[in-house]
Scaffold this motif. Structure first.
Motif, PDB file in Angstrom:
ATOM      1  N   UNK A  37       0.625  -1.109   0.036  1.00  9.62           N
ATOM      2  CA  UNK A  37      -0.102   0.070   0.035  1.00  9.62           C
ATOM      3  C   UNK A  37       0.946   1.188   0.043  1.00  9.62           C
ATOM      4  N   UNK A  38       1.842   1.466   0.740  1.00  7.01           N
ATOM      5  CA  UNK A  38       2.925   2.497   0.812  1.00  7.01           C
ATOM      6  C   UNK A  38       3.491   2.476  -0.381  1.00  7.01           C
ATOM      7  N   UNK A  39       3.952   1.308  -0.967  1.00  2.95           N
ATOM      8  CA  UNK A  39       4.793   1.322  -2.257  1.00  2.95           C
ATOM      9  C   UNK A  39       3.987   1.980  -3.241  1.00  2.95           C
ATOM     10  N   UNK A  40       2.668   1.698  -3.366  1.00  2.00           N
ATOM     11  CA  UNK A  40       1.714   2.216  -4.363  1.00  2.00           C
ATOM     12  C   UNK A  40       1.832   3.592  -4.195  1.00  2.00           C
ATOM     13  N   UNK A  41       1.542   4.055  -2.982  1.00  2.00           N
ATOM     14  CA  UNK A  41       1.671   5.494  -2.942  1.00  2.00           C
ATOM     15  C   UNK A  41       2.954   6.595  -3.157  1.00  2.00           C
ATOM     16  N   UNK A  42       4.071   5.720  -3.003  1.00  2.00           N
ATOM     17  CA  UNK A  42       5.180   6.330  -3.424  1.00  2.00           C
ATOM     18  C   UNK A  42       5.553   6.483  -4.940  1.00  2.00           C
ATOM     19  N   UNK A  43       4.838   5.299  -5.403  1.00  4.32           N
ATOM     20  CA  UNK A  43       5.050   5.409  -6.874  1.00  4.32           C
ATOM     21  C   UNK A  43       4.221   6.633  -7.618  1.00  4.32           C
ATOM     22  N   UNK A  91      -2.843  10.580  10.343  1.00  2.00           N
ATOM     23  CA  UNK A  91      -3.888  10.515  10.098  1.00  2.00           C
ATOM     24  C   UNK A  91      -4.576   9.250  10.383  1.00  2.00           C
ATOM     25  N   UNK A  92      -3.769   8.409  10.445  1.00  6.02           N
ATOM     26  CA  UNK A  92      -3.986   6.794  10.585  1.00  6.02           C
ATOM     27  C   UNK A  92      -4.327   6.037   9.444  1.00  6.02           C
ATOM     28  N   UNK A  93      -3.741   6.369   8.427  1.00  5.70           N
ATOM     29  CA  UNK A  93      -4.021   6.042   7.134  1.00  5.70           C
ATOM     30  C   UNK A  93      -3.237   4.836   6.619  1.00  5.70           C
ATOM     31  N   UNK A  94      -1.903   5.004   6.807  1.00  9.73           N
ATOM     32  CA  UNK A  94      -0.927   3.958   6.611  1.00  9.73           C
ATOM     33  C   UNK A  94       0.152   3.363   7.788  1.00  9.73           C
ATOM     34  N   UNK A  95       0.697   2.536   7.531  1.00  9.45           N
ATOM     35  CA  UNK A  95       1.523   1.881   8.898  1.00  9.45           C
ATOM     36  C   UNK A  95       2.587   2.830   9.285  1.00  9.45           C
ATOM     37  N   UNK A  96       2.645   3.032  10.720  1.00  8.60           N
ATOM     38  CA  UNK A  96       3.787   3.671  11.247  1.00  8.60           C
ATOM     39  C   UNK A  96       5.089   3.057  10.932  1.00  8.60           C
TER      40      UNK A  96
END
Length: 415
Positions: A333-339, A366-371
């Protein structure tokens, strides 16, 4: 490393290709089956050659994916807009694991004289003619509502006599089976199951499929390659076991397969999507699930389809939250946002590293992605960001080279 069994790989690719155009569901398989039967009877082709040509024929219309109106491929064929054969050839030469057979796609709509004058070996000319005959015959069948197979067979015979004056073993095509997709699917699958495919060849087949969607536009061309790179590097930073890293890698490659069914005008919309258009865009995740279900492990499936879920449950498609989201799913999920942030889109410019990190930091707060994933990204942000950009540059270069060569081909053919 792609460890999918051949039959599952085949199923994923066929399900994806069948999502492009409702009118042409099964077209690729029917054409591949007929060509396969002709090759089997001819006697000059080894089992390995036949299998590789079958894969090539399955992708023979891949050049049409670049068009904005892929929902009207039958009409494109009727209008004799055969530039897609040139684009498909160039695309397969770049990505396809069996690129030595891309030439048959280049000429599968050419005139008799163009085929005869082509600088290719006689065996491949024979394959080109077979592909042209069965492709045209199947489109004739589709255009006539798939109601009169006898007329389609007559069309096939007439075209065969023209291209093969000395005769073609017409009966070997089993033309009557063209209405029986279960039989065609089974017989093609039996051949594919016997083929020896390396992990690299399997990944190249999947990347051919994925890049054919991404390369519809320069705004989407870089996404998957950059996203996979970001996800792989984050997985490496966490020092996950090889099995889990491989699941992340495959899930990242497959995460946007469902976009093959989303109109390019929605993917390229310059403004915010809302209402019905936003619902269509979000549906790509469920389409991805339909394509992958039963073909990949549940771990890979969930990694692929949960890349838009968030820790607070506000994501889609199912609003999954908290501990339901595993570390591999959070990484992708984070990789997708980084891209997405690091590449140019129709509605924005590519963001520099500090802005990418600022936006992700706000999402984490905001609690959307993993700390945990955010902390790991912060610790390695410079190396990950620049590796992602390098991957994007390599992909962009391939994109530009294909379109430059395509322009040269089309311009020279007009003169």
């Amino acid at each position: 490393m792609i460890e999918l069994p051949n039959e599952d790989l085949y199923e994923v690719i066929i399900r994806s290709l069948n999502r492009v155009n409702d009118l042409l569901v099964g077209h690729g398989e029917r054409v591949a089956y007929s060509v396969m039967r002709l090759l089997e009877q001819d006697g000059r082709f080894s089992e390995e050659e036949i299998s590789k040509i079958v894969w090539t024929v399955l992708f023979h219309d891949i050049g049409n994916f670049r068009k904005t109106d892929t929902w009207n491929l039958v009409q494109l064929e009727n209008d004799q807009d055969y530039s897609h054969a040139i684009y498909g050839f160039l695309f397969l030469k770049t990505f396809f694991p069996f690129s030595q057979y891309a030439t048959i796609v280049r000429y599968h709509h050419s005139t008799d004289a163009e085929i005869e004058n082509a600088c290719i070996e006689q065996k491949l000319k024979w394959v080109v003619k077979c592909l042209r005959i069965v492709d045209a015959s199947d489109l004739y069948f589709v255009n006539n509502g798939r109601k009169d197979i006898d007329k389609a067979y007559t069309y096939f015979q007439n075209l065969s006599r023209r291209l093969f004056p000395a005769g073609l073993p017409i009966g070997s095509t089993d033309f009557s089976v063209m209405c029986d997709m279960d039989t065609i699917h089974y017989r093609l699958l039996e051949r594919i199951k016997r083929q020896v495919l390396s992990s690299g060849e399997k990944e190249a087949l999947l990347r051919t499929l994925v890049c054919s969607m991404d390369f519809r536009s320069h705004y989407t061309a870089l996404h998957c390659s950059m996203m996979v790179r970001a996800s792989d590097m984050l997985a490496d930073c966490f020092e996950l076991e090889p099995k889990v890293k491989n699941e992340i890698h495959i899930g990242a490659i497959l995460h946007d397969l469902g976009k093959i069914a989303i109109p390019i005008e929605i993917l390229e919309s310059p403004g915010k999507l809302d209402g019905r258009l936003w619902e269509i865009m979000k549906s790509h995740v469920m389409i991805t699930e339909d394509i992958l279900k039963g073909c990949v492990s549940d771990e890979i499936l969930q990694i692929a389809i949960r890349h838009h879920e968030t820790l607070d449950g506000s994501g889609y498609p199912r609003g999954i939250s908290g501990e339901e989201l595993t570390l591999p799913q959070r990484i992708v999920a984070v990789g997708d946002i980084v891209s997405a942030l690091s590449e140019e889109r129709s509605y924005k410019q590519a963001f520099p590293l500090h802005e990418v990190m600022n936006i992700l930091g706000q999402m984490c707060h905001a609690g959307k992605i993993c700390p945990r994933v955010m902390k790991m990204l912060e610790d390695h942000s410079d190396s990950i960001y620049h590796a992602v950009l390098e991957e994007g540059l390599r992909t962009a270069e391939a994109f530009e080279q294909i379109y430059a060569k395509y322009y040269e081909f089309t311009q020279s053919s007009m003169q």
